[in-house]
Each structure stands twice: as structure tokens, then as C-alpha cells.
Write an enzyme that holds these catalytic residues in place. Structure first.
Site, mmCIF file in Angstrom:
data_model
loop_
_atom_site.group_PDB
_atom_site.id
_atom_site.type_symbol
_atom_site.label_atom_id
_atom_site.label_comp_id
_atom_site.label_asym_id
_atom_site.label_seq_id
_atom_site.Cartn_x
_atom_site.Cartn_y
_atom_site.Cartn_z
ATOM 1 C CG ASP A 12 -1.772 -1.231 1.325
ATOM 2 O OD1 ASP A 12 -2.402 -1.598 0.322
ATOM 3 O OD2 ASP A 12 -1.788 -1.855 2.403
ATOM 4 C CE LYS A 15 3.760 -2.166 -4.485
ATOM 5 N NZ LYS A 15 3.151 -1.890 -3.168
ATOM 6 N N GLY A 39 -3.768 -4.163 -4.961
ATOM 7 C CA GLY A 39 -4.456 -3.175 -5.777
ATOM 8 C C GLY A 39 -3.603 -1.947 -5.999
ATOM 9 C CG HIS A 40 -0.347 -1.617 -8.110
ATOM 10 N ND1 HIS A 40 0.718 -2.032 -8.884
ATOM 11 C CD2 HIS A 40 -0.119 -2.123 -6.878
ATOM 12 C CE1 HIS A 40 1.550 -2.753 -8.152
ATOM 13 N NE2 HIS A 40 1.056 -2.824 -6.937
ATOM 14 C CD GLN A 221 1.348 -8.955 -2.939
ATOM 15 O OE1 GLN A 221 2.295 -9.383 -3.562
ATOM 16 N NE2 GLN A 221 0.119 -9.115 -3.355
#
Length: 420
Positions: A12, A15, A39-40, A221
Site C-alpha cells: 500500500d 506503487k 491493488g494499484h 505488495q
């Protein structure tokens, strides 16, 4: 030449935005590990977009996006994302490539993930229940189905064989949930997956490098969730560090050039596991509120705390970080006082190393205070315009971790990045 962008904390770190920012300078963006548990978040034309499987360079139409063999792929999630991306006018079939060695997440992997987590009770690790762990277990157990197997006439037979094996495990868990709807959606998504470009990734990427193309490897991650070097067992199921680039894309270590590590200006963590600098008070709640700290994948509230330089230096060391990008610095704009962790006190002994037993010991953070800048930095464009107190904060971090903070993100917008 391959540059790497990866997270230095517990995920988180932001990125997705950073990859999106650097993408125009690269010919290829490649995901090298992880699955739909990460989730990006990007903002495209002012609209929020969360990518779980597709590389974050997909919105740059001249950039090739590769899903590497180190990824575990959920066809259902991929299809949904492709549909969402297509709504922005992007032709995913033009510039999305998938390794034939990429492992497929089956519906029964998701069921096993859920059954296993439920069986742990209070000892649960905080899985996102996306089937990641069971899929990687089949990979190491040499049972996995790969994207390249889809074109094999025996695929259905292989699928049934693996499903029966999973069903025996589910029976042991007394898992009774009907997953037939999951399977129907799964096979529909497989038909879509067959229409995409499936490649021999290792040859594809290495040939592009030989042609002088620039590759950006995108991690999912964070480093502290690495299966080997993270806070085991509260980790993910893959190698999230820079070493995972080689095994996740099929490139040699000599091809790795810059390693760009992403860290927040503070710390967060989702799910269970040790978090030495976690704040259980009003300050932690304020960080969560201002930073909108809720999981992009799960929606779960993130645990919040001060930046942990012991863990950050450790992550920089094992990754060989050459540049650091600090995100969400603007979240600290309203704080009068900031703190950073410079050591742990474990059973009366001070240490600046991350111990193997971190999940089993009480690591009391030794905190050093800094004066906050207490001003709005979101509109700042140049390093010289940042508050002196922010520079003091950043310089201390530079010296402690031994890697330079080169960029500061001061807002969610693509353009809100200051080069230090």
C-alpha cells in the site's frame, strides 16, 4: 536494462501511481510476482482506477505491458479489469502480453483460501481470500495449471484432476459452500484469456533488452511481506523483493540496473502481523482519516503508525535500493510533531536490526521527534519550495537508511511529485 519499482513496507505504498509516473520513460512495464490481492490505484482523467493484475503502464498506449511467470493470474479478475480499462478507450489486446508460464488461480484455490483462513480462528493471517496462497502452493507442489496449458486439448482433464484433489482438501475443512457460480464465471473468463497475446516471456523480454528497450519491473505488495524475508508467517506467498524480478520474468541479475523503492512518509499495514510503530490513539486515527487509509482491494481500514526506519533500512539492504520515492508526504502536512523509529527495544536490549522472531517478540519502538512543517505542500512543484522542516525530516531518513530519497509524492495526482 531492467529498472525495478517495488514497495519497501507492508504494501500500500502507492506503487501504482509511481509506476504510472515513470512509465512514459520505458518501453515495457512488467509485473513479476503477486496476484489480485494487490491493488494499484491510479487516477486517469480524474477518475480512480484500481488495477490488480494488469501492469500500471496500461494507460500509456505505446507501452508494452507484460504479466510475468512469477504472477498468479485470476482470469475472472483479469477480464473485469480489461473491460474497465477498455472503457477508457484503451485496446488491451494491442499492448498486453501474458507469459505462457503464468500460473492460473482456480475457483477451488479461492475456496481453499477461505476454508483455510476460517479454520485458523483468531490465528488467521489476514488473507485477502483471493486464492493466492493455494495457487502458489500448487506451483511449488508441481500441480499448477499455466496459461500455456489453455491451448492443450487435455486442459479440461487436467483441470478436473486438480479440482478433485482440491475437493478432498475442502472436505477435510468441512467446507460446504457452493462454488458452481464461480466455475461458470471462470470458464467464461478463460475463453476471453485465450484471445489475448500469450508469449514465451523470458525470450520476449530478453530479446527486447537486446534491442535496447527499457524495461520497468513492477512489484506487488511490499518487501516486509516477502515469503522469505518478511514478518513470517504474516506474509504473502511470493518473493516481493528485487531478487524476484529474475525468477518472475526470466532475466539474469546482471540486467538489473536501478532499484526504486517506494515508502510512505509514515507506516501502514493491512491484516494481522507485527507492526512496532502502530498507533492505537487519536494520532493513528488522524493518519488513517487524512490518508484515506482503507485497502484498495479489501476496503479494510489500514493500521497506521510512524515511519519505521529499522524496517526501512532492512528493506533497502535486501533489495539493493538505489533511489527512494516517498509517497503521501502531504498527509503529514497538518501535524505539529512527527516521530520516526530509530531502534527496537526487545527485552531491555536495543537493536537496529529486524529480528527473525519479530512476530513473537514485543519490539518497543525507540522514537525520535521532529518538528512538523504544518503547511500545505500539495501545490509545491520544486524541491526548493518544500518547507525546511520537511527537508530536515527527509535528510535524516536519507542518512539513516543509506539510500537517497529522490522523489516526494505530495498528492494523489499523477503530476503531484517533486524531484528532490
Amino acid at each position: 536494462m531492467v529498472d525495478v519499482i517495488l514497495g519497501l513496507q507492508w504494501g500500500d505504498e502507492g506503487k501504482g501511481k509511481i509506476v504510472d509516473y515513470f512509465a512514459p520513460h520505458y518501453d515495457i512495464i512488467a509485473r513479476f510476482q503477486g496476484g489480485p490481492n494487490a491493488g494499484h490505484t491510479l487516477y486517469v482523467d480524474g477518475k480512480k482506477m484500481v488495477l490488480h493484475q494488469i501492469p500500471s503502464g496500461i494507460f500509456h498506449q505505446n507501452t508494452i505491458n507484460v504479466i510475468g511467470n512469477g504472477v498468479v493470474l485470476d482470469p475472472v479478475t483479469l477480464k473485469r479489469e480489461c473491460d474497465a480499462v477498455a472503457a477508457f478507450g484503451i485496446d488491451v489486446k494491442k499492448n498486453l502480453f501474458i507469459s505462457d508460464r503464468t500460473n492460473i488461480i482456480l475457483p477451488t484455490h479461492r475456496a481453499l483460501d477461505k476454508a483455510s483462513e476460517l479454520s485458523k480462528g483468531e490465528a488467521k493471517i489476514g488473507s485477502t481470500l483471493k486464492g493466492i496462497g493455494p495457487a502458489y502452493m500448487d506451483k511449488t507442489g508441481r500441480n499448477a495449471l499455466h496459461v500455456g496449458d489453455l491451448l492443450d486439448k487435455s486442459f479440461t482433464t487436467q483441470y478436473i484432476k486438480l479440482r478433485l484433489k482440491h475437493q478432498k482438501l475442502l472436505d477435510n475443512f468441512h467446507f460446504m459452500e457452493d462454488i458452481s457460480a464461480w466455475e461458470e464465471e471462470f470458464f467464461e473468463a478463460l475463453e476471453f484469456l485465450k484471445t489475448l497475446k500469450v508469449i514465451n516471456c523470458e525470450y520476449f523480454v530478453n530479446n527486447k533488452i537486446a534491442e535496447g528497450k527499457k524495461v520497468l519491473a513492477e512489484g506487488a505488495q511490499g518487501s516486509m511481506l516477502d515469503i522469505d524475508f518478511g514478518t513470517f508467517p504474516f506474509v504473502t506467498s511470493s518473493n516481493t523483493i528485487s531478487a524476484g524480478v529474475c525468477t518472475g520474468l526470466g532475466v539474469s541479475p546482471k540486467q538489473i540496473n536501478e532499484v526504486l523503492g517506494v515508502t510512505k512518509a509514515y507506516c501502514t499495514r493491512v491484516g494481522s502481523g507485527p507492526f512496532p510503530t502502530e498507533l492505537h490513539d487519536a494520532t493513528g486515527e488522524e493518519l488513517r482519516k487524512i490518508g484515506n487509509e482503507f485497502g484498495a482491494t479489501t476496503g479494510r481500514p489500514r493500521r497506521c503508525g510512524w515511519i519505521d526506519l529499522v524496517a526501512l533500512k532492512y528493506a533497502c539492504m535486501i533489495n539493493g535500493v538505489t533511489q527512494v520515492i516517498m509517497t503521501k508526504a502531504d498527509v503529514l502536512d497538518s501535524f505539529e510533531e512527527l516521530k520516526v523509529c530509530t531502534a527496537y527495544n526487545i527485552n531491555g536490549i536495543e537493536t537496529k536490526e529486524v529480528p527473525y522472531q519479530l512476530p513473537r517478540v514485543q519490539a518497543e519502538p525507540q522514537l525520535q521527534s521532529f518538528k512538523g512543517w504544518h503547511s500545505d505542500t500539495t501545490k509545491v512543484k520544486e524541491s526548493a519550495a518544500l518547507p525546511d522542516t520537511m527537508h530536515t525530516y527527509i535528510n535524516f531518513i536519507n542518512q539513516y537508511i543509506g539510500a537517497p530519497v529522490k522523489y516526494v509524492s505530495n498528492g494523489p495526482g499523477r503530476e503531484q511529485i517533486v524531484h528532490i
